[in-house]
Design an enzyme around this catalytic site. Structure first.
Site, mmCIF file in Angstrom:
data_model
loop_
_atom_site.group_PDB
_atom_site.id
_atom_site.type_symbol
_atom_site.label_atom_id
_atom_site.label_comp_id
_atom_site.label_asym_id
_atom_site.label_seq_id
_atom_site.Cartn_x
_atom_site.Cartn_y
_atom_site.Cartn_z
ATOM 1 N N GLY A 105 -55.047 -11.719 -83.229
ATOM 2 C CA GLY A 105 -54.576 -10.731 -84.188
ATOM 3 C C GLY A 105 -55.344 -10.932 -85.471
ATOM 4 C CB SER A 145 -55.999 -15.998 -88.699
ATOM 5 O OG SER A 145 -57.149 -15.686 -89.453
ATOM 6 C CB CYS A 168 -58.882 -14.733 -81.062
ATOM 7 S SG CYS A 168 -60.151 -13.845 -81.961
ATOM 8 C CB ILE A 215 -61.774 -8.969 -80.300
ATOM 9 C CG1 ILE A 215 -61.759 -8.530 -78.832
ATOM 10 C CG2 ILE A 215 -61.535 -7.782 -81.236
ATOM 11 C CD1 ILE A 215 -60.391 -8.104 -78.324
ATOM 12 C CG HIS A 225 -58.618 -12.163 -77.095
ATOM 13 N ND1 HIS A 225 -57.448 -12.220 -77.822
ATOM 14 C CD2 HIS A 225 -59.597 -11.968 -77.997
ATOM 15 C CE1 HIS A 225 -57.718 -12.064 -79.103
ATOM 16 N NE2 HIS A 225 -59.015 -11.902 -79.233
ATOM 17 C CD GLU A 260 -55.086 -12.850 -75.098
ATOM 18 O OE1 GLU A 260 -55.674 -13.843 -74.617
ATOM 19 O OE2 GLU A 260 -55.302 -12.440 -76.257
#
Ligand SMILES: NC(=O)CC[C@H](N)C(=O)O
Length: 203
Positions: A51, A53, A83, A141, A177, A179
């Site tokens: 997201g 940080s 990330c 990303i 990532h 996920e």
């Protein structure tokens, strides 16, 4: 009972929470969102999602979970950051935004948005130490990289000469990532870390 599913939280203040909940469930964990100190107290391990940080850091302070989180990580709770979550686990950020704090837990210095504008988002095959079945598809990303690590930190993966996955004790972190890929091997590795850390109490 050691075969009971480990309860793994996902810090749900901002970021890709749902994707982690899905990946953890697929890896055999009982997954749940965590926002408040009481919810943190009820999990065996925690994922810090990707997201932004700085936003996650500020919301963690606002929701009163930053200090309890630091205390649990210091006490050895298994934790996995992706990330922005990796940034949250760093002892030091080279280029923090004003007011940005970290949880700490991994003796490393990280650089935010390290891969630069030309390469803000990309995918690459990444070989992760300890994972069977070939490289993972690394989705990066606006990803950080790990600039340097202390002696107690194990480097699990590098991409293009930069460290992108590390582990120190019960803390695991990746710049990318897993996920988002449907490949749940990294989440399964983390679920195993949580199971192992629980084992002595449940024997
Ligand atoms: N995908 C991500 O989590 C991006 C991290 C973001 N660039 C940060 O500094 O927090």
């Amino acid at each position: 009972m050691t075969d009971e599913a480990p309860v793994i939280g996902v810090l749900a203040l901002q970021g890709d929470v749902r994707e982690h909940l899905t990946a953890l469930a697929a890896a055999g964990a009982a997954a749940r969102p965590v926002r408040r100190p009481e919810e943190l107290a009820a999990v065996d391990g925690l994922v810090l999602p990707g997201g932004e940080s700085t936003t996650i850091s500020k919301l963690a302070v606002l929701f009163g979970v930053m200090e309890p989180l630091r205390a649990r990580v210091r006490a050895g709770m298994p934790v996995y950051g992706t990330c922005a979550g990796l940034i949250m686990l760093a002892e030091k950020i080279l280029d923090p935004r004003a007011g940005q704090e970290t949880v700490g837990g991994i003796d490393m210095i990280v650089r935010r948005n390290a891969f630069g504008r030309q390469n803000e988002s990309f995918e690459a095959a990444v070989e992760v130490k300890g994972l069977d079945g070939g490289p993972v598809e690394g989705v990066f990303i606006r990803a950080p990289w790990v600039e340097s690590v202390g002696a107690g930190v194990e480097v699990l993966a590098e991409y293009d000469g930069h460290v992108v996955a590390v582990r120190q004790g019960n803390a695991l972190a990746t710049s990318f990532h897993p996920e988002l890929t449907g490949d749940h091997r990294v989440h399964a590795l983390f679920a195993d870390m949580v199971r192992t850390s629980r084992a002595p109490e449940s024997l």
